[in-house]
Design a protein around this motif. Structure first.
Motif, PDB file in Angstrom:
ATOM      1  N   MET A 120       0.641  -1.228   0.020  1.00 23.87           N
ATOM      2  CA  MET A 120       0.089  -0.086  -0.066  1.00 23.87           C
ATOM      3  C   MET A 120       0.867   1.330   0.161  1.00 23.87           C
ATOM      4  N   ALA A 121       1.657   1.174   1.010  1.00 21.57           N
ATOM      5  CA  ALA A 121       2.708   2.477   0.919  1.00 21.57           C
ATOM      6  C   ALA A 121       3.612   2.497  -0.331  1.00 21.57           C
ATOM      7  N   GLU A 122       3.895   1.366  -0.740  1.00 23.12           N
ATOM      8  CA  GLU A 122       4.610   1.707  -2.256  1.00 23.12           C
ATOM      9  C   GLU A 122       3.714   2.239  -3.245  1.00 23.12           C
ATOM     10  N   ARG A 123       2.480   1.902  -3.560  1.00 25.13           N
ATOM     11  CA  ARG A 123       1.747   2.326  -4.238  1.00 25.13           C
ATOM     12  C   ARG A 123       1.184   3.733  -4.043  1.00 25.13           C
ATOM     13  N   ILE A 124       0.741   4.065  -2.954  1.00 28.28           N
ATOM     14  CA  ILE A 124       0.711   5.497  -2.625  1.00 28.28           C
ATOM     15  C   ILE A 124       1.888   6.393  -2.947  1.00 28.28           C
ATOM     16  N   ARG A 125       3.152   5.986  -2.725  1.00 29.44           N
ATOM     17  CA  ARG A 125       4.424   6.851  -3.250  1.00 29.44           C
ATOM     18  C   ARG A 125       4.566   6.917  -4.658  1.00 29.44           C
ATOM     19  N   TYR A 126       4.241   5.861  -5.403  1.00 26.59           N
ATOM     20  CA  TYR A 126       4.122   5.815  -6.714  1.00 26.59           C
ATOM     21  C   TYR A 126       2.967   6.738  -7.530  1.00 26.59           C
ATOM     22  N   PHE A 127       1.815   6.924  -6.699  1.00 27.12           N
ATOM     23  CA  PHE A 127       0.949   7.745  -7.068  1.00 27.12           C
ATOM     24  C   PHE A 127       1.392   9.122  -7.088  1.00 27.12           C
ATOM     25  N   LYS A 128       1.796   9.357  -5.714  1.00 19.47           N
ATOM     26  CA  LYS A 128       2.432  10.476  -5.585  1.00 19.47           C
ATOM     27  C   LYS A 128       3.261  11.131  -6.769  1.00 19.47           C
ATOM     28  N   GLN A 129       4.412  10.386  -6.937  1.00 20.42           N
ATOM     29  CA  GLN A 129       5.281  10.659  -7.979  1.00 20.42           C
ATOM     30  C   GLN A 129       4.996  10.757  -9.298  1.00 20.42           C
ATOM     31  N   GLN A 130       3.711  10.015  -9.673  1.00 13.86           N
ATOM     32  CA  GLN A 130       3.176  10.061 -10.958  1.00 13.86           C
ATOM     33  C   GLN A 130       2.565  11.547 -10.939  1.00 13.86           C
ATOM     34  N   ALA A 131       1.591  11.639  -9.678  1.00 14.05           N
ATOM     35  CA  ALA A 131       0.941  13.101  -9.700  1.00 14.05           C
ATOM     36  C   ALA A 131       1.724  14.195  -9.871  1.00 14.05           C
ATOM     37  N   GLU A 132       2.928  14.179  -9.490  1.00 14.50           N
ATOM     38  CA  GLU A 132       4.079  15.394  -9.385  1.00 14.50           C
ATOM     39  C   GLU A 132       4.261  15.442 -11.122  1.00 14.50           C
ATOM     40  N   LYS A 133       4.750  14.520 -11.512  1.00 14.98           N
ATOM     41  CA  LYS A 133       5.079  14.358 -12.940  1.00 14.98           C
ATOM     42  C   LYS A 133       3.703  14.842 -13.881  1.00 14.98           C
ATOM     43  N   SER A 134       2.606  14.516 -13.554  1.00  9.32           N
ATOM     44  CA  SER A 134       1.537  14.875 -14.473  1.00  9.32           C
ATOM     45  C   SER A 134       1.120  16.250 -14.354  1.00  9.32           C
ATOM     46  N   VAL A 135       1.212  16.859 -13.241  1.00 10.16           N
ATOM     47  CA  VAL A 135       1.232  18.655 -13.259  1.00 10.16           C
ATOM     48  C   VAL A 135       2.202  19.208 -13.544  1.00 10.16           C
ATOM     49  N   SER A 136       3.470  18.777 -13.708  1.00 10.80           N
ATOM     50  CA  SER A 136       4.653  19.573 -13.983  1.00 10.80           C
ATOM     51  C   SER A 136       4.321  20.085 -15.583  1.00 10.80           C
ATOM     52  N   ILE A 137       3.578  19.670 -16.372  1.00 17.88           N
ATOM     53  CA  ILE A 137       3.200  20.127 -17.720  1.00 17.88           C
ATOM     54  C   ILE A 137       2.301  21.280 -17.698  1.00 17.88           C
ATOM     55  N   LEU A 138       1.596  21.738 -16.602  1.00 20.67           N
ATOM     56  CA  LEU A 138       0.696  22.636 -16.555  1.00 20.67           C
ATOM     57  C   LEU A 138       1.294  24.024 -16.315  1.00 20.67           C
TER      58      LEU A 138
END
Length: 360
Positions: free
Chosen positions: A276-294
């Motif tokens: 669970m912690a690994e996946r939540i960390r992954y979601f956080k990393q991908q979230a940061e990556k996805s907003v970086s284009i805005l």
């Protein structure tokens, strides 16, 4: 206009300017809710306002995207839309029938709220309680009347409706009788799987349960005209990963409560806490990556860190040693801004009880 990109500037403006305005607007809806004739509908309307104010407080952060003169209208939309969500969630949670037709009809109100010009209907068709004295209708019409004033609304409307449809689907599937919930949710995931990155059914369901993408699009639409490609990029930035992070953290803090109430909890579906912690960390990393284009990437990154702080500063985490240990790890991967938001949110939560009473 320039949006805040520093955590201290963002926190100061939110708590000094936005939160008091949020509670003033919510106070107006509370007065309307007090005049609902149906005892049950009134109880659910008041409960959604009293116990879920922090949803509106969090959504209000998007008010920082717009100039001061446009802020109140954006806040009024966010609060009206979120209040519909919270009110209907309570009605579905406490429904005796667990009828998917009832849940679907109730949630048509959210579709209509994003469709200016669409006449309202009787959303209580499948339930005994009927008389809300126009409360739900007024919430819908408030959303409609404000959205048409946003210069960029025509560009974001389709994407807002897409995210709303996901949210509405989740609310129907997760509230039916217990034995039907997981089969319905997994089948729904499978119907959408080809359009998604690699994730589990319960992670997809978490991604659908947030209103953040709708509010982000509303904020940008309120500020200026948008090209369709800009609207698409905002939606893609928030769905799935920012919204998924938001709701996974929400379910993380509710695990014990949901187990006691025999409710479905998405975080409880992971094979163990490490995964669970690994996946939540992954979601956080991908979230940061996805907003970086805005265009306002630093602001949206602050929203992500604020999400982490808001949930991990919750009293349910602070009073549970095991959960707090896991939460401290989440704070660390959020970095110094998340730690700053966490500390200030923790302090604010305690102060807000004195100022706003039971509202969280």
């Amino acid at each position: 206009m320039k949006t805040p990109t520093k955590p201290w500037t963002m926190m100061y403006t939110i708590y000094k300017e936005l939160v008091p305005e949020v509670h003033q607007i919510m106070g107006e809806w509370r007065t309307r809710a007090e005049n609902i004739p149906s005892v049950e509908l009134q109880r659910q309307a008041l409960d959604s306002i009293e116990t879920k104010a922090f949803h509106c407080e969090g959504g209000a952060a998007f008010g920082l995207l717009v100039p001061q003169e446009k802020r109140r209208d954006l806040l009024r939309f966010i609060i009206a839309y979120q209040t519909i969500c919270d009110y209907l969630d309570g009605l579905c949670d406490w429904s005796d029938s667990q009828d998917p037709n009832d849940f679907q009809k109730l949630h048509e109100s959210l579709k209509h709220a994003l469709s200016p010009g669409t006449p309202t209907e009787n959303y209580y068709t499948f339930r005994e309680e009927q008389d809300d004295n126009g409360y739900l209708k007024e919430l819908i019409e408030t959303c409609q009347s404000i959205l048409v004033t946003f210069p960029g609304f025509s560009s974001v409307q389709e994407n807002m409706e897409e995210l709303s449809a996901y949210y509405r689907g989740l609310q129907v599937h997760k509230h039916v009788v217990k034995e039907d919930r997981e089969p319905r949710l997994t089948a729904w995931f499978e119907r959408n799987q080809e359009h998604l990155p690699d994730m589990a059914w319960y992670e997809f369901n978490a991604c659908t349960g947030s209103t953040l993408g709708i509010f982000a699009m509303a904020g940008h639409a309120a500020r200026s005209h948008l090209a369709k490609v800009q609207a698409d990029s905002i939606k893609s930035a928030y769905f799935p990963y920012v919204q998924g992070l938001h709701i996974l953290l929400d379910y993380f803090i509710d695990q014990e409560e949901d187990i006691e109430d025999d409710e479905l909890n998405f975080c409880a579906q992971y094979p163990n806490e490490e995964k669970m912690a690994e996946r939540i960390r992954y979601f956080k990393q991908q979230a940061e990556k996805s907003v970086s284009i805005l265009p306002d990437a630093k602001f949206h990154s602050m929203i992500i860190k604020g999400i982490i702080a808001i949930y991990l500063a919750d009293e349910k985490v602070q009073t549970n040693p095991s959960m707090k240990k896991t939460a401290n790890g989440f704070i660390r991967f959020g970095g110094l801004p998340a730690a700053f938001f966490y500390l200030n949110t923790w302090i604010y939560r305690r102060k807000s009880k004195e100022i706003y009473g039971s509202a969280k």
